[in-house]
Design a protein around this motif. Structure first.
Motif, short mmCIF file in Angstrom:
data_model
loop_
_atom_site.label_atom_id
_atom_site.label_comp_id
_atom_site.label_asym_id
_atom_site.label_seq_id
_atom_site.Cartn_x
_atom_site.Cartn_y
_atom_site.Cartn_z
N TRP A 53 0.82 -1.21 0.00
CA TRP A 53 0.00 0.00 0.00
C TRP A 53 0.86 1.26 0.00
CZ3 TRP A 53 -4.65 -0.27 -1.60
CH2 TRP A 53 -5.42 -1.42 -1.37
N THR A 54 1.97 1.24 0.73
CA THR A 54 2.85 2.41 0.69
C THR A 54 3.44 2.59 -0.70
OG1 THR A 54 3.43 1.94 3.00
CG2 THR A 54 4.81 3.51 1.81
N ILE A 60 -10.80 11.06 2.31
CA ILE A 60 -9.98 9.89 2.63
C ILE A 60 -8.78 10.28 3.48
CG2 ILE A 60 -8.49 8.12 1.61
CD1 ILE A 60 -10.42 8.00 -0.74
N LEU A 61 -8.15 11.41 3.12
CA LEU A 61 -7.01 11.88 3.91
C LEU A 61 -7.44 12.25 5.32
CD1 LEU A 61 -5.14 14.05 1.25
CD2 LEU A 61 -4.56 11.76 2.03
N SER A 108 -8.23 9.01 7.20
CA SER A 108 -6.99 8.30 7.53
C SER A 108 -6.24 9.03 8.63
CB SER A 108 -6.12 8.18 6.27
OG SER A 108 -6.80 7.49 5.25
N LEU A 145 -8.06 8.51 11.97
CA LEU A 145 -7.85 7.17 12.52
C LEU A 145 -6.43 7.00 13.04
CD1 LEU A 145 -9.75 4.97 9.90
CD2 LEU A 145 -10.55 5.76 12.13
N ILE A 146 -5.46 7.58 12.32
CA ILE A 146 -4.07 7.49 12.79
C ILE A 146 -3.90 8.25 14.10
CG2 ILE A 146 -1.71 8.18 12.25
CD1 ILE A 146 -2.33 7.60 9.32
N SER A 181 -13.95 11.50 13.70
CA SER A 181 -13.34 11.41 12.37
C SER A 181 -14.40 11.20 11.30
CB SER A 181 -12.32 10.27 12.34
OG SER A 181 -11.30 10.47 13.29
N THR A 206 -15.24 13.71 8.29
CA THR A 206 -15.16 13.18 6.93
C THR A 206 -16.42 13.47 6.15
OG1 THR A 206 -13.67 11.42 7.68
CG2 THR A 206 -14.82 11.09 5.59
#
Length: 821
Positions: free
Chosen positions: A509-510, A564-565, A568, A571-572, A611, A615
C-alpha cells in the motif's frame, strides 16, 4: 424597535456592493473582448492572458453569486418576519408613529431583494458564459495544434526548395551573427562593456569554485563507496543521482545563476539575450543527459551500474549517447531560434526538420543498437570493467558463439524482461526511422514532433521505472530493517509481532501510494510534452475535482480524496492517542487493567466517531438531509441489522457496566478461558488450549456468565481425597492441612480447612479447601497440592482405597436332585 434597527443596518451593509449596472457593464466588456479575441485568432493578446482574465472573471462572478444568494436569503427572512403569519392579525395595526417607518423598511427590503435577485442572475449568467469561453479557447488551442501538426510543408527534395531554404538560412545566420555585435556596441555606448565582461568571467569562476566546495561533501555522503562491492539497487540509484548532479546539474546551475545575474543587471537585451537563453537551455539539456547517462552506465565502477549494457562496449555507447544528445540539443536550439526570430519560413523549416529527423534517427538508432545491450544487469556487472571484459570476451569467444546460436534457436520462447526490453528497443528504432519518411512527404512538423516526443517519452518512462524500483526498495528496507528495537518495544507493550503478511501489505500500500503520486506527475509531464495545452489540462483537472451532482450532493474526486485523507489522519491520530494513553498515562493511574482498557476503548470510539463526522463534512454532506436519510433507514436497519445493532449496544454496555473485562477468567456455556479483547460486536476469549473463541456480546448480556475474577482474582481450590476405612481421621486432616500450609501459592488467610464429607461405600471422603491469590496460579497450585498429598500419605502410611465389591455366587439344585459345584 431593536429588530428595525438591525434590519436597517443589514440593508446598509448590503448597499455597499457596487452598482448593478456598473458591474454588469464591466463583466459584459470583459466577455465581449474575450469573444472578439477568440473570433480574430488572438491578434493582440495571447490565449493564456485571455484565459487568465476569464478565470478571474469566473471566480469574481461565482463569489458575487454566492454573496447575493446569502444576502437574498437573509432579507427574505427579514421580510417574512415583518409580515404577520395570521391574516386576521393584519387589523392589529402598529401605532401611527411606527407605521410609516415599518412601511418604508418593507419597501426597502423588497427593492433590495429585487436588486440582489437580479445580481444573482447576472452573476450566474456571467459565470456560465466565462466557463463556456474558457472551453472554447481550449478547443481552439487543440484545433490550432492539430492544424499546425498536420499542415503539409513544401517537399524538402526539390531544388527550388533547397535554394530558397539556403537563402533564408544565410539571412538567418547573418542575423544571429549580427546580434552579438549589436549587443556589444550597446554595452560600449552605455559604458557597460567592462561590467559585462566581469560578469561573464567572474560569475562562472565563482560558481565553479562554489560548486567544487559542495561537490566533495555530496559525493562523500551520497556518492559511490568503493569499499561496498554489492550495493543495493536503491543505493546505486542514489549514487548515480549524486554523481549526475555533480557532473551535470552543478554546471547547469552555475550557468543559470550567471544568466540570472546578467538579466537582473540589465546586461542581456535584444536578440542576443534570446540567443544566450536558448543556448544555455540546450547546453543544460545536453549536460544533464550525458551526465546522467555516464552515471547510470558507470564504465569503471561496474558494481554501481544500474542499466544492463555490454561491458565491452560501454565507451562506444557513451560516445553514441553524447553525439545523439548533441544532435538533439542543437536541432532544438536552432528550431527555437527560428521561431523567435520569425525565420521559420516554410522552405527553411521543411529542409531543416528533414535533416534534423534524419540525424536524430541515425544517432538514436546507433545508441539503441542491440550490440550495446545485454539481457540482465547481473551479466553486465559480473563482467568487470571494460578492459577486463574485453579480455574475457576474447578468451571465451567460441563459447559465446555457441551460446548465441542456442539463444537464437530458442528466441521465440524467451519471456524474460531482457527479451521484452530488447523488443521495445527494436520497435523504438523502427518508429524513429519513420519520422524522416514523414518529413520527406512534407509533414515535417508532425515528423519532428513525433520523433522528439517519443524520445522524451522514453527518457521519462526510464526515469519513472528507475524511480519506482528505487522507492520500492527503500520502502522494503524501511519496513524490514528495524526489527530489533521495534520488536522489543512491541513485546514491552504486549503487542503481537508483525507477521509477514502484514509487512507485505504495508509495503504494497505504501508503494502503491508512491506510484500513484509519481505516475500522476509523469502523466502531466507527458501530456504537456505531447502538445496538450496547459489550459486544457487545467480544465480537465478542474473537471475531475469538480465532480458530479447526485441530487443536491456533489461527489467530487477532490473532496473524496480530502475525505480519505481526513479519515486516515483521524484514525491514525486516534490510534496514536490510544497508544499514548495505554502506554504512558493509564499505567501511572490506580485503575485496574480492565478499566484502563475500557477507558482506552472509549477514547478510540470517540475518535472514530469524530473522524467520521469530519469526513462527512469534507464530502459536503448536509447533516439535515443526512438526518432525514438516517431516520428513513432506521426501520430497515432495525430489521436487517438487528443482531449487529444488538451486539453493538451490548458491547457498549459491557464497556460501561463492566461485568466482564479484559483479563477476566469466565465461563460462558461450554467455553472457559481468559477475556483477551472486547470490541463493539464480539468478545474474544482465549481458552486454556490457546484457542480463540469469538462470543457475540449479546450472549454475555442475555445469558449467565461465570466470572471467576469479577471482584478480585482470588480463587478457591477444592481437592477431594478418599482414605481407607480404619485410617486415623485426625491424622488425615492434619496431613492435608500441613500440605496446604507448606504450599507457597496457597493463602493463609482465609485459612485452609479440611472437611469430613461422607462415609463412602468403600472409603471415607474428605475435602481440602484453600484459596490462591491469583487465578493464573490456580492450575499450578492444584497440581502441586496433589503431588504433595500423595507424598505425605505415602510417608504417613495412609492408604487411598479403590472401590471394592464382593460377589457371592449361589448354586441352586438342578431338577432331579443333581447338584453341581
Amino acid at each position: 424597535m431593536l429588530l428595525l434597527v438591525l434590519m436597517a443596518s443589514s440593508l446598509a451593509n448590503a448597499s455597499e456592493s457596487p452598482p448593478l449596472s456598473e458591474q454588469a457593464d464591466q463583466w459584459r466588456a470583459t466577455l465581449a473582448q474575450a469573444q472578439r479575441e477568440l473570433a480574430e485568432d488572438f491578434p493582440s493578446r495571447s490565449p493564456d492572458r485571455v484565459m487568465a482574465q476569464l478565470r478571474q472573471l469566473e471566480l469574481e462572478a461565482r463569489s458575487a453569486r454566492r454573496s447575493a444568494q446569502a444576502d437574498l436569503e437573509t432579507q427574505q427572512s427579514m421580510l417574512e418576519r415583518l409580515r404577520p403569519e395570521d391574516p386576521e392579525l393584519e387589523d392589529d395595526e402598529p401605532p401611527p408613529e411606527r407605521y410609516q417607518a415599518l412601511q418604508e423598511l418593507v419597501q426597502e427590503l423588497e427593492a433590495s431583494i429585487a436588486e440582489h435577485s437580479a445580481r444573482q442572475r447576472l452573476a450566474a449568467v456571467t459565470e456560465t458564459r466565462a466557463a463556456e469561453l474558457v472551453d472554447s479557447i481550449a478547443r481552439w488551442e487543440q484545433q490550432r495544434f492539430r492544424q499546425r501538426m498536420t499542415q503539409q510543408m513544401p517537399l524538402p527534395l526539390p531544388g527550388t526548395v533547397w535554394q530558397q531554404a539556403a537563402s533564408d538560412s544565410l539571412e538567418f545566420a547573418g542575423e544571429l551573427l549580427e546580434a552579438p555585435v549589436i549587443w556589444w556596441q550597446e554595452r560600449r555606448e552605455r559604458d557597460e562593456a567592462a561590467l559585462a565582461i566581469a560578469y561573464f568571467v567572474l560569475l562562472p569562476l565563482l560558481g565553479f569554485l562554489f560548486s567544487q566546495m559542495l561537490l566533495r561533501p555530496i559525493l562523500q555522503r551520497y556518492g559511490r563507496d568503493l569499499s561496498d562491492s554489492s550495493p543495493s539497487y536503491a543505493r546505486r540509484i542514489g549514487a548515480a543521482v549524486a554523481d549526475g548532479t555533480a557532473n551535470a546539474l552543478f554546471p547547469v546551475a552555475m550557468v543559470g545563476l550567471t544568466l540570472l545575474a546578467l538579466t537582473l543587471q540589465g546586461l542581456l537585451t535584444g536578440l542576443f539575450a534570446q540567443i544566450v537563453y536558448v543556448l544555455a537551455l540546450a547546453t543544460a539539456g545536453y549536460l544533464v543527459l550525458f551526465g546522467m547517462s555516464r552515471a547510470a552506465l558507470s564504465p569503471h565502477k561496474v558494481a554501481w551500474r544500474i542499466v544492463p549494457v555490454d561491458p565491452t562496449r560501454v565507451s562506444t555507447l557513451l560516445r553514441a549517447i553524447r553525439i545523439a544528445g548533441l544532435v538533439m540539443a542543437t536541432s532544438a536550439a536552432v528550431l527555437w531560434l527560428l521561431f523567435l526570430t520569425g525565420w521559420d519560413t516554410p522552405h527553411l523549416e521543411s529542409v531543416f526538420l528533414f535533416f534534423a529527423t534524419v540525424l536524430v534517427a541515425i544517432t538514436t538508432g546507433w545508441a539503441l543498437s542491440p550490440r550495446y545491450w545485454v539481457k540482465s544487469l547481473n551479466e553486465s556487472r559480473q563482467a568487470g570493467p571494460e578492459d577486463q571484459a574485453v579480455a574475457n570476451a576474447e578468451q571465451q569467444e567460441e563459447q559465446e558463439e555457441q551460446e548465441e546460436q542456442e539463444e537464437n534457436q530458442d528466441d521465440a520462447q524467451q519471456q524474460g524482461s531482457g527479451y521484452t526490453l530488447s523488443r521495445l528497443r527494436q520497435l523504438l528504432r523502427l518508429t524513429l526511422m519513420v519520422a524522416p519518411v514523414l518529413a520527406l512527404a512534407g509533414y515535417s512538423r508532425l515528423a519532428y514532433f513525433t520523433q522528439s516526443r517519443l524520445i522524451f517519452t522514453l527518457l521519462i518512462a526510464g526515469f519513472g521505472i528507475l524511480l519506482h524500483l528505487a522507492i520500492r526498495e527503500l520502502i522494503q528496507r524501511f519496513y524490514l530493517s528495524q526489527p530489533k528495537e521495534a520488536l522489543g518495544r512491541r513485546k514491552a507493550f504486549r503487542s503481537p509481532p508483525l507477521n509477514q503478511t502484514s509487512l507485505q501489505g504495508m509495503i504494497f500500500w505504501t508503494g502503491l501510494v508512491a506510484d500513484l503520486l509519481i505516475g500522476t506527475v509523469l502523466l502531466y509531464a507527458l501530456l504537456l510534452l505531447f502538445g496538450v495545452p496547459p489550459t486544457t489540462l487545467l480544465i480537465w483537472t478542474q473537471g475531475i475535482f469538480t465532480g458530479i451532482d447526485i441530487g443536491n450532493f456533489t461527489l467530487a474526486p477532490g473532496n473524496l480524496l480530502i475525505a480519505i485523507l481526513v479519515l486516515s489522519g483521524g484514525l491514525i491520530l486516534t490510534n496514536l492517542l490510544r497508544r499514548w494513553l495505554t502506554r504512558h498515562v493509564l499505567p501511572n493511574t490506580r485503575l485496574e487493567y480492565g478499566l484502563r482498557n475500557s477507558v482506552a476503548a472509549g477514547f478510540s470510539y470517540l475518535g472514530v466517531g469524530i473522524s467520521l463526522i469530519i469526513t462527512m463534512g469534507a464530502l459536503g454532506l448536509d447533516f439535515t438531509n443526512l438526518a432525514l436519510v438516517v431516520g428513513a433507514l432506521s426501520l430497515g436497519i432495525g430489521f436487517g441489522l438487528r443482531n449487529v445493532v444488538e451486539n453493538f449496544v451490548a458491547g457498549v454496555l459491557l464497556l460501561i457496566e463492566r461485568p466482564v473485562k479484559v483479563g477476566d477468567w469466565i465461563l460462558v456455556g461450554e467455553h472457559e478461558g481468559t477475556v483477551k479483547h472486547i470490541s463493539v460486536r464480539s468478545t474474544e476469549i482465549e481458552t486454556f488450549d490457546s484457542a480463540a473463541v469469538i462470543v457475540p456480546n449479546a450472549d454475555l448480556i442475555s445469558s449467565s456468565v461465570t466470572n471467576w475474577t469479577h471482584k478480585n482474582r482470588m480463587a478457591r481450590v477444592i481437592i477431594k481425597v478418599s482414605v481407607a476405612y480404619g485410617s486415623n481421621t485426625e491424622q488425615v486432616a492434619q496431613v492435608l492441612l500441613d500440605c496446604a500450609k507448606k504450599q507457597p501459592g496457597v493463602l493463609q488467610i482465609p485459612h485452609p480447612i479440611v472437611l469430613f464429607m461422607a462415609f463412602g461405600s468403600s472409603s471415607m471422603d474428605f475435602e481440602l479447601r484453600c484459596f490462591v491469590g491469583d487465578t493464573d496460579d490456580y492450575m499450578l497450585v492444584y497440581s502441586e497440592l496433589h503431588f504433595a498429598i500423595e507424598r505425605a500419605f505415602h510417608a504417613a502410611g495412609i492408604v487411598i482405597p479403590f472401590p471394592q465389591r464382593d460377589v457371592l455366587f449361589r448354586n441352586p439344585p438342578f431338577p432331579g436332585g443333581d447338584t453341581r459345584e
